[in-house]
Design an enzyme around this catalytic site. Structure first.
Site, short mmCIF file in Angstrom:
data_model
loop_
_atom_site.label_atom_id
_atom_site.label_comp_id
_atom_site.label_asym_id
_atom_site.label_seq_id
_atom_site.Cartn_x
_atom_site.Cartn_y
_atom_site.Cartn_z
N ASN A 112 0.85 -1.19 0.00
CA ASN A 112 0.00 0.00 0.00
C ASN A 112 0.88 1.23 0.00
O ASN A 112 1.96 1.23 0.58
CB ASN A 112 -0.88 0.02 1.27
CG ASN A 112 -1.78 1.24 1.32
OD1 ASN A 112 -2.42 1.60 0.32
ND2 ASN A 112 -1.85 1.90 2.47
N HIS A 114 0.86 5.13 1.29
CA HIS A 114 0.14 6.04 2.19
C HIS A 114 0.85 7.40 2.14
O HIS A 114 2.08 7.46 2.22
CB HIS A 114 0.13 5.48 3.62
CG HIS A 114 -0.64 6.36 4.55
ND1 HIS A 114 -2.02 6.39 4.56
CD2 HIS A 114 -0.22 7.30 5.44
CE1 HIS A 114 -2.42 7.29 5.44
NE2 HIS A 114 -1.35 7.85 5.98
N GLU A 152 -3.45 -6.83 9.18
CA GLU A 152 -4.79 -6.58 9.75
C GLU A 152 -4.90 -5.21 10.42
O GLU A 152 -6.00 -4.75 10.70
CB GLU A 152 -5.18 -7.71 10.71
CG GLU A 152 -4.42 -7.78 12.02
CD GLU A 152 -2.98 -8.29 11.89
OE1 GLU A 152 -2.54 -8.63 10.78
OE2 GLU A 152 -2.30 -8.33 12.94
N ASP A 155 -2.67 0.57 8.01
CA ASP A 155 -1.38 1.25 7.85
C ASP A 155 -0.33 0.73 8.84
O ASP A 155 0.63 1.43 9.15
CB ASP A 155 -1.52 2.78 7.99
CG ASP A 155 -2.43 3.37 6.93
OD1 ASP A 155 -2.40 2.89 5.78
OD2 ASP A 155 -3.19 4.30 7.25
N ALA A 184 7.39 11.89 -4.06
CA ALA A 184 7.54 10.64 -3.31
C ALA A 184 6.71 9.48 -3.89
O ALA A 184 7.27 8.51 -4.40
CB ALA A 184 7.20 10.87 -1.84
C1 GAR Z 1 -2.80 9.01 -2.95
O1 GAR Z 1 -2.25 10.16 -2.38
C2 GAR Z 1 -2.62 7.83 -2.02
O2 GAR Z 1 -1.42 7.84 -1.32
C3 GAR Z 1 -3.78 8.04 -1.07
O3 GAR Z 1 -4.84 8.48 -1.90
C4 GAR Z 1 -4.32 9.14 -3.06
C5 GAR Z 1 -4.88 8.44 -4.29
O4 GAR Z 1 -4.53 9.10 -5.47
N1 GAR Z 1 -4.08 6.82 -0.39
C6 GAR Z 1 -4.51 6.78 0.87
O5 GAR Z 1 -4.75 7.78 1.52
C7 GAR Z 1 -4.71 5.38 1.45
N2 GAR Z 1 -4.78 5.42 2.87
P1 GAR Z 1 -4.56 8.36 -6.89
O6 GAR Z 1 -5.94 7.72 -7.05
O7 GAR Z 1 -4.38 9.51 -7.87
O8 GAR Z 1 -3.44 7.36 -6.94
#
Ligand code: GAR
Length: 205
Positions: A112, A114, A152, A155, A184
């Protein structure tokens, strides 16, 4: 394993810029130990589905709402993963929580991204723009992105890669989100995907 490449499914829910970064990295050869063979979307109107189509990658929509229960939802996802013989799952802006029953079936096989430096601004309720709003509200001067394995704990899995990004005076959540992606996320996620794909290929010979 087909041509000795890990078979990758990318899970999305929205715009899909991280999916785009993965597709581009595959095209440029940054990702060469794995192949994106499936996109799974939790949202039928996600623009990420168009991005998959443009690259000739099949996509399936599995909606939690339409499935009625978490069990049926995850059973639907698992059926798609089995059909496409998936080795590695990459969550790229996937906004739906997966249960312990699901994650325990794929130990260190789910990545994932984050948009913060875990353990800051992460866990339940921290997703998308909310993460950047929280970082700005707290007043931290450095944030960043983290790629980690999924277990589980939201994050909470082992960290694979992390990169810091400066917060600048006058940043809005949108401006900060874009900088964290550019500096990043769009680099870390392909790099981690290649790293884990190579490990999967090495373990299969
Ligand atoms: C990204 O910034 C990703 O890191 C975040 O949502 C955005 C999705 O953008 N994910 C989270 O917050 C998960 N906890 P994208 O659809 O343009 O890749």
């Amino acid at each position: 394993m087909n041509e000795k490449k890990a078979r990758i499914a990318v899970f999305v829910s929205g715009g899909g810029t991280n999916l785009q970064a993965l597709l581009d990295a595959q095209q440029s050869g940054i990702i060469h130990s794995g192949e994106i063979v499936l996109v799974v979307s939790s949202n039928p109107t996600a623009y990420a589905i168009e991005r998959a189509k443009n690259h000739g990658v099949p996509s399936v929509v599995v909606s939690r709402k339409a499935c009625g229960s978490q069990e049926a939802y995850e059973a639907g996802i698992r059926a798609a993963l089995e059909e496409y013989r998936i080795d590695l799952i990459v969550l790229a802006g996937f906004m739906s929580i997966l249960s312990a029953d699901f994650t325990s079936r794929y130990p260190e096989r789910i990545l994932n991204v984050h948009p913060s430096l875990i353990p800051s601004f992460c866990g339940k309720g921290f997703y998308g723009l909310r993460v950047h709003e929280a970082a700005l509200a707290y007043g931290v001067k450095v944030t960043g992105a983290t790629v980690h394995f999924v277990n589980e704990i939201p994050d909470g899995g082992r960290i694979v890669l992390q990169k810091a990004v400066d917060i600048l005076p006058g940043d809005t959540p949108e401006v900060l989100q874009r900088r964290v992606m550019e500096q990043a996320e769009w680099h870390l996620l392909p790099a981690a995907t290649e790293m884990v794909s190579a490990q999967i290929v090495a373990a299969s010979v």
